[in-house]
Design a protein around this motif. Sequence first.
Motif, PDB file in Angstrom:
ATOM      1  N   SER A 432       0.813  -1.217   0.000  1.00 46.44           N
ATOM      2  CA  SER A 432       0.000   0.000   0.000  1.00 46.44           C
ATOM      3  C   SER A 432       0.846   1.265   0.000  1.00 46.44           C
ATOM      4  O   SER A 432       0.317   2.359  -0.184  1.00 46.44           O
ATOM      5  N   ARG A 433       2.135   1.149   0.241  1.00 49.50           N
ATOM      6  CA  ARG A 433       2.978   2.344   0.159  1.00 49.50           C
ATOM      7  C   ARG A 433       3.235   2.730  -1.304  1.00 49.50           C
ATOM      8  O   ARG A 433       3.634   3.846  -1.592  1.00 49.50           O
ATOM      9  N   ALA A 434       3.045   1.777  -2.203  1.00 48.76           N
ATOM     10  CA  ALA A 434       3.333   2.041  -3.613  1.00 48.76           C
ATOM     11  C   ALA A 434       2.055   2.512  -4.285  1.00 48.76           C
ATOM     12  O   ALA A 434       1.101   1.760  -4.436  1.00 48.76           O
TER      13      ALA A 434
ATOM     14  N   ALA B 197      -8.487   0.952   4.632  1.00 53.59           N
ATOM     15  CA  ALA B 197      -7.768   0.147   5.627  1.00 53.59           C
ATOM     16  C   ALA B 197      -8.215  -1.309   5.570  1.00 53.59           C
ATOM     17  O   ALA B 197      -7.400  -2.222   5.665  1.00 53.59           O
ATOM     18  N   GLN B 198      -9.520  -1.523   5.374  1.00 61.19           N
ATOM     19  CA  GLN B 198     -10.012  -2.893   5.252  1.00 61.19           C
ATOM     20  C   GLN B 198      -9.348  -3.592   4.079  1.00 61.19           C
ATOM     21  O   GLN B 198      -8.902  -4.725   4.181  1.00 61.19           O
ATOM     22  N   LEU B 199      -9.288  -2.896   2.959  1.00 62.91           N
ATOM     23  CA  LEU B 199      -8.706  -3.489   1.754  1.00 62.91           C
ATOM     24  C   LEU B 199      -7.214  -3.734   1.919  1.00 62.91           C
ATOM     25  O   LEU B 199      -6.703  -4.811   1.615  1.00 62.91           O
ATOM     26  N   ILE B 483      -2.348   3.606   6.290  1.00 66.06           N
ATOM     27  CA  ILE B 483      -1.548   2.654   7.062  1.00 66.06           C
ATOM     28  C   ILE B 483      -1.805   2.852   8.557  1.00 66.06           C
ATOM     29  O   ILE B 483      -1.977   1.895   9.298  1.00 66.06           O
ATOM     30  N   ASP B 484      -1.883   4.114   8.971  1.00 68.26           N
ATOM     31  CA  ASP B 484      -2.195   4.381  10.375  1.00 68.26           C
ATOM     32  C   ASP B 484      -3.506   3.737  10.764  1.00 68.26           C
ATOM     33  O   ASP B 484      -3.656   3.186  11.850  1.00 68.26           O
ATOM     34  N   ARG B 485      -4.457   3.842   9.838  1.00 70.38           N
ATOM     35  CA  ARG B 485      -5.775   3.304  10.120  1.00 70.38           C
ATOM     36  C   ARG B 485      -5.734   1.778  10.237  1.00 70.38           C
ATOM     37  O   ARG B 485      -6.402   1.193  11.083  1.00 70.38           O
ATOM     38  N   VAL B 486      -4.927   1.166   9.387  1.00 68.24           N
ATOM     39  CA  VAL B 486      -4.784  -0.291   9.461  1.00 68.24           C
ATOM     40  C   VAL B 486      -4.298  -0.681  10.855  1.00 68.24           C
ATOM     41  O   VAL B 486      -4.823  -1.596  11.488  1.00 68.24           O
TER      42      VAL B 486
END
Lengths: 634, 494
Positions: A432-434, B197-199, B483-486
């Motif tokens: 997800s960073r990309a 975040a779910q995905l 990412i924070d939310r994850v």
Amino acid sequence: MASENNLFDIVVVGAGHAGIEAALAAARLGRRVLIVTSNGSRIGYMSCNPSIGGLAKGHMVREIDALGGEMGLAADATCIQFKRLNARKGPAVRGSRAQCDKEAYSEYMTAVLHRTQGLTVRAGEVKELILDGHRVIGVRVDDGSEVRCGAVVVTTGTFMRGVIHIGDRSFSGGRHGDKATVGLSDQLRAHGFEVTRLKTGTPARLNAQSIDFSKTQEARGDVDFYPFSDRSPRELALPQVSCWLSYTNELTHEIIRKNLHQSAVYSGQIEGTGPRYCPSIEDKVTRFAERTQHQTFLEPESLRNSLIYLQGISTSLPEVVQDQFLRTIPGLEQVEVVRYGYAVEYDFVEPTQIRHSLETRCLKGLFLAGQINGTSGYEEAAAQGFIAGVNAVRSLTEDEPFVLRRDEAYIGVLIDDLVSKGTKEPYRMFTSRAEHRLVLREDNTLERLWNRATEIGIIPVDRRSDLERLIEQRSQLTVLLNETVLTPKQEVNQRLLAIGTTVLTKPVRASDLLRRPEVGFADLSAAGFVQGSDPRVYEPVEIELKYSGYIEIEKSRIENLNQIEAVSIPSELDFNKIRGLSAEEIEKLTEKKPRTLGQASRLSGVNPSAVQAIAVHLLDRNVMRSSKERVLER
Amino acid sequence: MNQETLRNSTESDFSRTAFIKSSAPICALASAQGLAALALIRVSGDDCWQMTRSCLPFLFKRKSAGGTEGPESHRVYFGKIVDADLEPIDEVLVTTFAKGRSFTGEESLEISCHGSEQVVRAILLRLNELGIRSAQPGEFSFRAYRNGRIDLVQAEAVLSLIHSRTSAGTRVALSQLGGALSERYREIESNLNWLAAQLEAQIDFSSEGLDYADDIRFLERLGGIEQSLRELVRTGASGRLLSGLNVALVGKVNVGKSSLFNVLCGFERAIVSIEPGTTRDYIETEICYEGFFLRLTDTAGIRTSDSDVENIGIRAGKKQSELADVRLRVIDCMAADWADELEAFLKRHQVRENSDSEDREFFVLNKIDLDRDGVVRGQLAEKLSRFEGKSPRVFTVSASTYEGVDLMLKELVAPLRQASLEAGTVVTQVRQLEELQRIAKSVELTRTAKTNGVSPEIVAFELRPALEACQRLLGTALHEQVIDRVFKEFCLGK
């Protein structure tokens, strides 16, 4: 001082995953390289989990390999369990993971270092950099000797002022059984580097003989093996092992909770920040108190010993408590701990102080790679090591550094994130960073990095022709699929029905047929419409065709972004001279020194209008420069 | 997975920085914000004459020999600008500039229209519909500079001016025009982040045995966002929430709320009678005062009643008054207890002063025309004399003689005027609406992908433009939010 000490172009400090790639890359580019390691018997040692690759990490291993690095070859050669993760989550986010025999891996890497021409391995601890003004010209080793060189790559991992914590005990050390490096970070601090602390942890290692595996679930690897490297043999070299799945329970959690005050992480002994994606078991039971169990995989570390790595249960509780809670986990009732879990705290250099070349901004000739830049993970380290090695070589002749863009490789995302945003916790790569995930796939690594690899020039000639052939086969297959037209004849339709799809009513290209959800390349091949059985050849072609709609959109997004991304900001640009910037923005820009407008736009606290102001300013410089050039031409 | 749903078309996604080399048509209000008799809208970019043809048909003449003839450069054309249904929006003068002969150096148009906010908004929205996006701050000047029409000093002057606006820009507009609005944006953003975040957790942490939301919960959340977006876009199009101020008239029965309401509306909207409790429900209308929108709600007077229907009306009215940005507390100045009411109001005012919270209540002393001998006025002046500097908002008005009404309205729209001066309301609003539509489009594609069981990476791919648009809307940065939310939602870790 022996004269041979002066014969090196590059000195690499550390022989972990970053150090190895840096040293090999530099040596393979024809440079004389010295690699200094404090423990010559732990070269390429996997200090924590026994796997190479995984989600987003597998991508990086393939990228390192495509550029000419070693990690993929080593992982393929020592793999004892292979898995393709996320196989059903879409082709771009698939990740290959090889659980490796730790001892074999280290042995493999040691052998490669020793047989690489121009590369010398020496045991010792580098105490200090030798400087000439703001340029690094060598290192001083703990035996008092000095080594002169043109560039230094520092890859000290968790060793810089490393402190190990177990319960209320803490002692200096970079890793269990290895002493810490002291001195280097103080010198960096003295030169104005911002050096702060991070922490990470590792779980206990168990004796397999003391475990009752019948109380756990067996987890086997995949049947099909897809090597990381297209240069590797297609067959597995080592026998495959299983892992074992077990769970913690309420009792485990109760013991942990009761003893929280004894945990190094919780008693406030540790100042460094730990990774959120890799929390200790203490963290897990506290933050997610409602969970009644947490899974753990029991992973064999080597075929040669009986060590089991307890994935997911990193801890810094005292040994007694570890014994106690581990024995509540099914299968571990009688467990014998060989090495207890611990937390380690270490110095890292805030990575906004390095350039995209991985050279530090304030000391010329000094390159940093791996955990010292705030990352975590073998793959992240190796990727940086490789880039640092290549750029250290380029710096000797003042060549343009080798930099990968965010839309070219995960390695580009990794380094750009570090350099432009910095990090507050050990940085790990996620897909997800990309932002351009759909084009950064494992399957197209070779194609997307071929030109860049050629630019570096590490891949040996004899291997190049193999790889070129593979690329050629894929493009021929694409052409073939586009040119093969199936007509709605009865015989054709029968074969289509046989592979579970619908009949044709008008002529259709094989490539369009492949875009049908229920049709795979293997089906077309089985039905005899096209030839081909090698997944290495057809898989990337199939994916590229099936997802062409999305991939096209992604590419146009990239093109849009690159219009601005490509505008480079000269390093000497004085942001104070640009009208329309706020004081806060000037400060931010001056501090972070973005290399392109794209990077500038990603800095927090820099408004879009500021990016436009810089754009106008740069445009003017270019206009003036080109008009000057025109004048000169006359 | 179902490849039928795979997209095969190419579209160019919006990027906040992509304008650097682009010469695609853009539009914006070029004249000053706020109240003026006329406004000027500028359109610039490749082919913009053709692109505006359907709303400015009078630019094209039918030739006697057949076919049509386009406009000439540097000519002024008069005609009606029309919407998608060919209904006229306004009568306008259009000045045409051929490529190479305009401010930007590109093919351009200048539309001068009437200065009302509604008209400007409608024209800008129509242009957006025709594929002409709103210009970013400074974009015209940037193009002019790029095409060598102005020099750097000029360009920079424009930029620094713009900058001083945009830094306050969106945020000012959002906070001043109604915290309620930015709250709704934030809620959408939060929901989008939750979906992402779910995905992402399913993708990046698939092996960790996490409890993801099932498809039903996912689609439910998605539905919630769609609902909010529909509401926002609808109110945006009619110019309500995006620029209006919600004003509720509250007070006891028969103090003349409805009469005042009617005065404010300028027509008889509520049924007025002298029998207490005539307004049994709440009535709502929108007025435009000096170019600013006010949404007025007349609530049922407060009294205890035996009638269920009336009680429902009172409750509904109460709810409305709670939602309002400003409450006009209407008091009958002939009632015996007006002074007590005033004391209570002043106390509340004092509390708000002390806690530094926003004063959103006006004290409106109605029927002042009946105070013929000035007794009430005198007492009022005396009571208010102890307030120095920022005085409480007390007004004396008459719904019969209209006395004081204008003054009160001016005071009501003052914050709107301020916001409009500071942030350029119209442009901001149209841009916001554009972003909302981008979010809606992206959310729609996300739903299609999800309901067709496409792999999560594709669902995430469809969702991404929504996240980006939302962050542009709020002026926040994407960076690590998802990412924070994850990490917040899931228990992770090897």
